[in-house]
Design a protein around this motif. Structure first.
Motif, PDB file in Angstrom:
ATOM      1  N   ASP A  46      45.055   3.928 -16.312  1.00  0.00           N
ATOM      2  CA  ASP A  46      44.447   4.334 -17.577  1.00  0.00           C
ATOM      3  C   ASP A  46      45.505   4.562 -18.652  1.00  0.00           C
ATOM      4  O   ASP A  46      46.617   5.034 -18.371  1.00  0.00           O
ATOM      5  CB  ASP A  46      43.614   5.602 -17.389  1.00  0.00           C
ATOM      6  N   SER A 100      38.706   0.619 -21.762  1.00  0.00           N
ATOM      7  CA  SER A 100      38.949   1.598 -20.707  1.00  0.00           C
ATOM      8  C   SER A 100      38.797   3.006 -21.270  1.00  0.00           C
ATOM      9  O   SER A 100      38.392   3.190 -22.423  1.00  0.00           O
ATOM     10  CB  SER A 100      40.328   1.386 -20.099  1.00  0.00           C
ATOM     11  N   ARG A 101      39.127   3.994 -20.455  1.00  0.00           N
ATOM     12  CA  ARG A 101      38.966   5.389 -20.868  1.00  0.00           C
ATOM     13  C   ARG A 101      39.744   5.652 -22.158  1.00  0.00           C
ATOM     14  O   ARG A 101      40.948   5.478 -22.221  1.00  0.00           O
ATOM     15  CB  ARG A 101      39.456   6.307 -19.745  1.00  0.00           C
ATOM     16  N   ASP A 149      31.391   8.147 -19.065  1.00  0.00           N
ATOM     17  CA  ASP A 149      31.904   6.916 -18.473  1.00  0.00           C
ATOM     18  C   ASP A 149      30.722   6.062 -18.047  1.00  0.00           C
ATOM     19  O   ASP A 149      30.070   6.320 -17.037  1.00  0.00           O
ATOM     20  CB  ASP A 149      32.791   7.244 -17.262  1.00  0.00           C
ATOM     21  N   PHE A 165      33.799   2.139 -17.730  1.00  0.00           N
ATOM     22  CA  PHE A 165      35.090   1.804 -18.313  1.00  0.00           C
ATOM     23  C   PHE A 165      35.805   0.721 -17.512  1.00  0.00           C
ATOM     24  O   PHE A 165      35.715   0.667 -16.289  1.00  0.00           O
ATOM     25  CB  PHE A 165      36.013   3.034 -18.328  1.00  0.00           C
ATOM     26  N   ASP A 166      36.561  -0.101 -18.214  1.00  0.00           N
ATOM     27  CA  ASP A 166      37.415  -1.062 -17.547  1.00  0.00           C
ATOM     28  C   ASP A 166      38.534  -0.319 -16.816  1.00  0.00           C
ATOM     29  O   ASP A 166      38.816   0.852 -17.101  1.00  0.00           O
ATOM     30  CB  ASP A 166      37.999  -2.034 -18.571  1.00  0.00           C
ATOM     31  N   GLY A 211      41.742  -0.392 -16.961  1.00  0.00           N
ATOM     32  CA  GLY A 211      42.796   0.159 -17.800  1.00  0.00           C
ATOM     33  C   GLY A 211      44.066  -0.654 -17.810  1.00  0.00           C
ATOM     34  O   GLY A 211      44.940  -0.446 -18.656  1.00  0.00           O
ATOM     35  N   THR A 268      44.397  -2.462 -21.099  1.00  0.00           N
ATOM     36  CA  THR A 268      44.718  -1.534 -22.178  1.00  0.00           C
ATOM     37  C   THR A 268      46.186  -1.153 -22.138  1.00  0.00           C
ATOM     38  O   THR A 268      46.872  -1.131 -23.163  1.00  0.00           O
ATOM     39  CB  THR A 268      43.868  -0.258 -22.058  1.00  0.00           C
ATOM     40  N   THR A 271      34.919  -0.489 -11.763  1.00  0.00           N
ATOM     41  CA  THR A 271      35.956  -1.488 -12.035  1.00  0.00           C
ATOM     42  C   THR A 271      37.271  -1.097 -11.369  1.00  0.00           C
ATOM     43  O   THR A 271      38.217  -1.885 -11.362  1.00  0.00           O
ATOM     44  CB  THR A 271      36.192  -1.614 -13.547  1.00  0.00           C
ATOM     45  N   ARG A 272      37.323   0.099 -10.788  1.00  0.00           N
ATOM     46  CA  ARG A 272      38.570   0.597 -10.202  1.00  0.00           C
ATOM     47  C   ARG A 272      38.701   0.253  -8.719  1.00  0.00           C
ATOM     48  O   ARG A 272      39.602   0.739  -8.042  1.00  0.00           O
ATOM     49  CB  ARG A 272      38.653   2.112 -10.416  1.00  0.00           C
ATOM     50  N   HIS A 295      42.671  -8.928 -16.453  1.00  0.00           N
ATOM     51  CA  HIS A 295      43.489  -7.717 -16.440  1.00  0.00           C
ATOM     52  C   HIS A 295      44.735  -7.872 -17.305  1.00  0.00           C
ATOM     53  O   HIS A 295      45.802  -7.360 -16.969  1.00  0.00           O
ATOM     54  CB  HIS A 295      43.865  -7.343 -15.004  1.00  0.00           C
TER      55      HIS A 295
END
Length: 802
Positions: free
Chosen positions: A219, A512-513, A525, A528-529, A531, A534, A645-646, A732
């Motif tokens: 993140d 993402s966050r 949430d 969220f992607d 991260g 990001t 997504t994690r 990603h």
């Protein structure tokens, strides 16, 4: 004699047949050309206040010069209809659940899903509650749309092919287009919560929290550089873990081509004046969507009086059908862009029943009798389908897995849609745009903006929900008596989180966050992607240092470095020791290619990138295949990749730490599991006799961008498709690219210096294959060329004449 006569008649017959074919082809050609838009000359438009001049350059990008806003709205509608009416029709039907009327029973499942929300009925209510100014804007736009449609020589060619006639545009239709975007941007909330609910029901709390982490080390929030603390791995896995699915097609597809169930995105960033070359802000934006022809966006420049004796120029993209609003762009003073926020704007509320309350459901407010409405779905070539829609105050009711749920979605509120974003066209400062952002009615977005004075800022643009219990958001289905942790209205704009001119001189969002501290619970949430994208974009913008110009800020969009996938390559190499390679030539070749055909990027010629990526996805299929099969019983759209997504971080930790309690049954050890995954990748990559050395990323990541008619009529695909370009990039990293999803536009601009701005998008301005604008600019998008934002010299001039 008789034979000669037979020959003569045969020749005459063949000649007649050839003439008939030529006439038919000529007729089809003439019909197609008649449906092309008019580019030069004049068109009567008696309802205008004054003449409107529209010039187009060689790419078909229009500059609209209007004497007032009402005429500008009309002219925008006229252009949208001339170039994109069928696309607009599909969007309004997508929002309303009316596609089966055009395409028959194959579209009925989607129509039934969407008709449940009754957005056409809601559109009438929303329209009635809008201000007179908003209704007037949509009415003038609709008038322009219908005039543009009527000015075509024949109906758009798509209608001839499907044997239907176009239907006139109404102001309510523009609201349906926005609801179609709600489905696109927030429609995964329902299957996501069903999947997460199943995991919660079939796991201990400890297992659930490990499998569905709230944050990871990837993140990159706007308000903190601190990484999340990883939870301890529970001693044992849930009973369903690692069980194979009866049907593993989804896993095979994930290896055969990029898997889009977890491919979400958009990027934007702003660089403050203290770090730019000339002291003004730079704003960069690329929205990631499914890509078809024509492209989602329609470029234009609008020029109109600013009310102070001057002229305001706005450049950017519009969404055909939604109205005359520049969605992302620059007005000479301020530039703005969006990425989907993926906040939590949806509650799935379980409803209980009881024999003592026949016909009723229990809600947090008590027992309620659902209202029932029968929706009629027209189906081409078949009898109309009747769908009963039952609703309560919380929303419509659906069944899944033997349970009944209310769908409590912000999109159902009358205030979910408004036209306040139109005010951005005349904003003069960053603060004005941020204030407008907090009031706009669209699917909630990360709004990043910058002004000509060097200020930059972020907030959420769109409707934020008010939590029933402040600070608590729910990402699991709620019991009917526990809505205290759901939401019960809209948040006041004064409470929206916002960041203005941060110390680092930059703001970066990529789905993402956004926040780790104060304000995070206001967003929640909603998926969220991970991260990684990001973080890579954030670090890439930071590395630009000072003296940043538009070209360098734009370049970060094209960053296809495989920073996230590098760890998966290392894991695969680690397990391929001498024992694993003994008498295993295919594995040896796999190892060689991982080492030698690895560019460190998702480049089209890299075999190593494909192998590392597919190694990760093969483990996903092996560990989550059974769960995915169970999710599909609840909702065919539900997958583990949607639930979180994690998941790559979870699987990566397990592979690295190798806890015995999480090894799937029947597998000797974690090494054997990874080798099994590698063998699966090899088998899939060499399917149909392809040599492993030829299984490059570009071979799998080849564009399949086509017009919906080409998808329905394969014979027409050659004329209705973009070239099968091999695309660099993946999900990603900032350069997101897939077979039919990716960067739907790329824009980087300094407000007030739009002449230096750059832009490209995957399709051209027109939806007509005979138009010179059908694929104009596509090659620049494929290569990433920084093409000019503003149109070139005028090549065509059209006057809408009062």
């Amino acid at each position: 004699m008789r034979l000669d006569r037979l020959k003569r008649w045969t020749i005459r017959g063949l000649a007649g047949l050839a003439a008939l074919v030529l006439l038919s082809a000529g007729g089809a050609w003439a019909y197609l050309r008649a449906s092309l838009p008019q580019l030069d000359g004049t068109v009567p438009a008696p309802s205008l206040g004054a003449n409107v001049t529209i010039t187009r350059d060689a790419l078909g990008i229009p500059v609209i010069r209007a004497a007032n806003s009402a005429d500008l709205y009309y002219a925008t509608g006229f252009l949208h209809a001339q170039e994109r009416f069928f696309q607009m029709d599909l969007l309004r039907r997508s929002g309303a659940g009316e596609l089966a009327e055009l395409f028959g029973a194959k579209a009925l499942p989607m129509d039934k899903q969407r008709r449940l929300h009754r957005f056409r009925a809601r559109a009438a209510v929303t329209l009635a509650q809008m201000t007179p100014e908003e209704r007037s804007m949509l009415e003038r736009y609709a008038a322009g749309v219908n005039a543009g449609l009527g000015a075509l020589g024949t109906a758009p060619f798509e209608y001839r092919l499907i044997g239907m006639a176009p239907r006139a545009w109404t102001p309510a239709d523009s609201l349906l287009v926005v609801w179609a975007m709600f489905f696109d941007l927030q429609g995964s909330s329902e299957p996501r919560e069903l999947a997460r609910g199943w995991i919660s029901d079939n796991s201990s709390a400890e297992q659930r929290d490990f499998l569905l982490p709230e944050a990871t080390e990837w993140d990159a929030p706007l308000d903190s550089a601190a990484a999340a603390t990883a939870l301890a791995i529970p001693a044992s896995a849930p009973a369903w873990w690692g069980k194979a699915a009866a049907d593993n097609d989804k896993t095979r597809l994930a290896l055969a081509a990029p898997d889009y169930s977890g491919m979400i995105g958009s990027n934007n960033w702003a660089v403050g004046g203290a770090r730019t070359k000339d002291g003004a802000a730079i704003v960069s934006d690329d929205m990631h969507l499914g890509i078809r022809l024509p492209n989602t966006w329609y470029r234009l420049v609008a020029q109109f009086p600013d009310g102070q004796g001057g002229t305001r120029r706005v450049v950017g993209v519009t969404l055909p059908g939604s109205g005359p609003i520049v969605i992302v762009g620059s007005n000479g003073k301020v530039a703005w862009g969006f990425t989907n926020s993926y906040g939590d704007y949806f509650d799935l509320v379980q409803l209980d029943t009881d024999d003592g309350h026949p016909g009723q459901v229990r809600t947090p407010a008590g027992w309620e009798t659902p209202a029932s409405v029968v929706e009629t779905i027209l189906v081409k070539g078949e009898a109309a389908h009747k769908l009963e829609v039952r609703s309560i105050a919380l929303g419509p009711i659906r069944e899944a897995g033997g349970r009944h749920y209310a769908l409590h979605w912000v999109a159902h509120l009358p205030g979910a849609i408004n036209l306040n974003l139109a005010r951005a066209a005349t904003a003069n400062t960053l603060d004005e745009v941020l204030a407008i952002g907090k009031s706009i009615g669209i699917p909630a977005q990360n709004l990043v903006a910058g002004d000509d004075r060097g200020n930059i800022g972020w907030t959420v643009g769109g409707q934020l929900v008010r939590r029933a219990q402040p600070g608590v958001a729910s990402t699991y289905p709620l019991a009917g008596d526990s809505l205290a942790v759901g939401w019960d209205g809209l948040l006041d704009a004064s409470q929206y989180p916002a960041i203005r001119n941060p110390a680092g001189g930059q703001l970066v969002t990529a789905n993402s966050r956004q926040l780790m501290g104060e304000g995070a619970a206001l967003i929640g949430d909603g998926g969220f992607d991970l991260g990684a994208r990001t973080r890579q974009a954030r670090d890439g913008v930071a590395a630009l240092g000072k003296g940043v110009d538009v070209g360098r800020a734009y370049g970060v969009m094209l960053d296809d470095r495989a920073l996230f996938m590098a760890a998966w390559r290392e894991r695969a190499l680690k397990v391929l020791d001498a024992a694993a390679l003994d008498k295993q030539p295919a594995r040896a070749e796999f190892q060689r290619l991982l080492k030698e055909s690895w560019s460190g990027r998702a480049s089209v010629d890299s075999v190593g990138y494909l192998l590392a990526r597919n190694f990760m996805w093969a483990l996903y299929g092996r560990l989550y295949g059974g769960a995915n099969a169970s999710f599909a019983v609840l909702d065919e759209r539900a997958t583990m990749a949607k639930a979180t997504t994690r998941w790559p971080v979870v699987v990566g930790r397990l592979v690295d730490e190798q806890p015995a309690g999480w090894l799937p049954a029947g597998v000797a050890d974690w090494r054997a599991l990874q080798l099994e995954a590698i063998d699966k990748v090899i088998a899939e990559a060499t399917r149909n006799g392809v040599a492993l050395a030829n299984a490059s990323w570009g071979r799998r990541n080849t564009a399949a961008i086509e017009h919906p008619i080409g998808m329905a009529v394969p014979l027409l695909r050659p004329w209705l498709s973009a070239p099968p370009d091999m695309l660099a990039g993946d999900n990603h990293m900032p350069r997101v690219a897939g077979v039919a999803v990716g960067q739907s536009q790329r824009l980087t601009v300094t407000p007030g210096k739009e002449e230096q701005g750059v832009f490209n998008m995957p399709g051209g301005q027109s939806g007509h294959p005979m138009s010179p604008f059908f694929l104009s600019g596509h090659a620049d998008w494929v290569s990433g060329k920084a093409s000019p934002l503003l149109p070139g010299a005028a090549k065509y001039t059209l006057v809408l004449e009062k």
